[in-house]
Write a protein that holds these residues in place. Structure first.
Motif, PDB file in Angstrom:
ATOM      1  N   ASP A   1      10.776 -58.446  -3.466  1.00 56.61           N
ATOM      2  CA  ASP A   1      10.330 -58.164  -4.830  1.00 56.61           C
ATOM      3  C   ASP A   1      10.087 -56.661  -4.995  1.00 56.61           C
ATOM      4  OD1 ASP A   1       9.488 -58.649  -7.404  1.00 56.61           O
ATOM      5  OD2 ASP A   1       7.617 -59.655  -6.849  1.00 56.61           O
ATOM      6  N   ASP A   2      10.178 -56.178  -6.228  1.00 58.44           N
ATOM      7  CA  ASP A   2       9.889 -54.774  -6.558  1.00 58.44           C
ATOM      8  C   ASP A   2      10.678 -53.814  -5.677  1.00 58.44           C
ATOM      9  OD1 ASP A   2       7.994 -56.072  -8.097  1.00 58.44           O
ATOM     10  OD2 ASP A   2       6.291 -55.526  -6.847  1.00 58.44           O
TER      11      ASP A   2
ATOM     12  N   ASP B   1      13.145 -53.391  -8.915  1.00 62.71           N
ATOM     13  CA  ASP B   1      11.948 -53.204  -9.727  1.00 62.71           C
ATOM     14  C   ASP B   1      12.262 -52.735 -11.147  1.00 62.71           C
ATOM     15  OD1 ASP B   1       8.948 -53.234  -9.581  1.00 62.71           O
ATOM     16  OD2 ASP B   1       9.278 -51.198 -10.336  1.00 62.71           O
TER      17      ASP B   1
ATOM     18  N   GLU C   1      15.061 -56.891 -12.659  1.00 56.43           N
ATOM     19  CA  GLU C   1      13.799 -57.286 -13.293  1.00 56.43           C
ATOM     20  C   GLU C   1      13.566 -56.450 -14.549  1.00 56.43           C
ATOM     21  OE1 GLU C   1      10.906 -56.411  -9.875  1.00 56.43           O
ATOM     22  OE2 GLU C   1      10.421 -58.487 -10.371  1.00 56.43           O
TER      23      GLU C   1
HETATM   24 MG    MG Z   1       8.722 -57.557  -9.259  1.00 51.53          MG
END
Ligand code: MG
Ligand code: C2E
Ligand code: MG
Ligand code: MG
Length: 284
Positions: free
Chosen positions: A179-180, A202, A236
């Motif tokens: 994630d990110d 991200d 995202e």
């Molecule tokens: Mg994220």
């Protein structure tokens, strides 16, 4: 001026007191809410596959409505609870709630991959993988329907132990996502060793991709690199058609963002899915 008269320091320390007070209140109330979590809920944000245009999954995101302070954003309470060793029981609640929801959706014929954010501390929890498998078994949900999102920073924090835990989860067929991506420290050689299927770039890199050529080159590079390693790439924070077109052109596999939908309650999520299917049928 204010500084020489001492007022500057006075105001400053009053602000610190207020912030400290709020953190203290939030932590105390979060911990008691964990005992009977009626003020917690999960919302689900659709993830859309660009090749088929279909929603293939959703990210579960936690919401907390404090009885007197109102909605508290996860960006405020997650870092607090992570510092105070409340991450493990919190993740346990999130996984239990998400998997129970998946079981209900599956019964209704809605077959989705749901991803859940986990904390660094979970990778140091003894038999975390075992407890996740137990929840899935109890609700009769296949391991492959659950994805766990972990940040690069969380993984790099005692990398060897994290790798062992992630391997155990991956061996059980549970999907893993970084994630990110791009915001933490990570070495390419380390990323290559991680048993992840998905890399989520991200939002901070995505939002200006259509106006800033430097961001565009950077994201293109990130996408080709992660695809080379064999991972699926998710963008995202896609909010506009222009950004969607750009991330599609550089080969992102999936997108998540306000352009398609905000995080939704389970009921609204189902309604959103139904409307999309109607739209697809209308187009076909
Ligand atoms: Mg994220
Ligand atoms: P994240 O995991 O990167 O989740 C994505 C965040 O971006 C969510 O914020 C989501 O609402 C927001 N977002 C999605 N699309 C857009 C967009 O198009 N524009 C904008 N401006 N924002 C968008 P949220 O729900 O406030 O969560 C913030 C962070 O808090 C999450 O970032 C995650 O790190 C953490 N978090 C949320 N729920 C949980 C949880 O259940 N457990 C843990 N450990 N962390 C959580
Ligand atoms: Mg996430
Ligand atoms: Mg996150």
């Amino acid at each position: 001026d204010a500084r020489s008269s001492g007022r500057f320091f006075h105001v400053h320390s009053a602000q610190i007191d207020t912030a400290f007070q709020r953190s203290f209140t939030l932590l105390r109330d979060f911990e008691s809410t964990l005992q009977s979590p009626s003020d917690f809920r999960l919302v689900y944000q659709p993830r859309v596959d660009l090749a088929s245009g279909r929603c293939v999954g959703a990210e579960a995101l936690m919401r907390w409505t404090h009885p007197t302070l109102g909605p508290i954003p996860p960006g405020e309470f997650i870092p607090l609870i992570e510092r105070m060793s409340l991450a493990n029981p919190t993740t346990a609640w999130v996984i239990e709630t998400a998997v129970a929801q998946m079981a209900r959706w599956r019964e209704a014929g809605l077959d989705l991959t749901v991803s859940v954010n986990i904390s660094s501390a979970n990778l140091h929890e003894s038999d975390f993988a075992g407890s996740v498998k137990a929840v899935l078994a109890r609700h009769d949900v296949p391991h492959t329907a659950l994805e766990l999102e972990v940040t690069e920073t969380a993984v790099m924090n005692d990398a060897e132990l994290a790798l062992t835990q992630l391997k155990e989860l991956a061996d059980a067929g549970i999907r893993l996502a970084i994630d990110d991506f791009g915001t933490g420290y990570s070495s390419l050689s380390y990323l290559q060793r991680l048993p992840v299927q998905v890399v989520k770039i991200d939002r901070s890199f995505i939002t200006e991709i259509d106006t800033d050529p430097r961001q565009f080159s950077l994201v293109s590079m990130m996408v080709s690199m992660t695809k080379h390693l064999g991972h699926r790439v998710v963008a995202e924070g896609v909010e506009t058609r222009a950004v969607l077109d750009q991330v599609r052109s550089i080969g992102c596999d999936e997108v998540q963002g306000y352009f398609f939908a905000r995080p939704l309650s389970p009921q609204d999520f189902v309604r959103w899915m139904e409307q999309r299917v109607e739209m697809e049928c209308a187009v076909a």
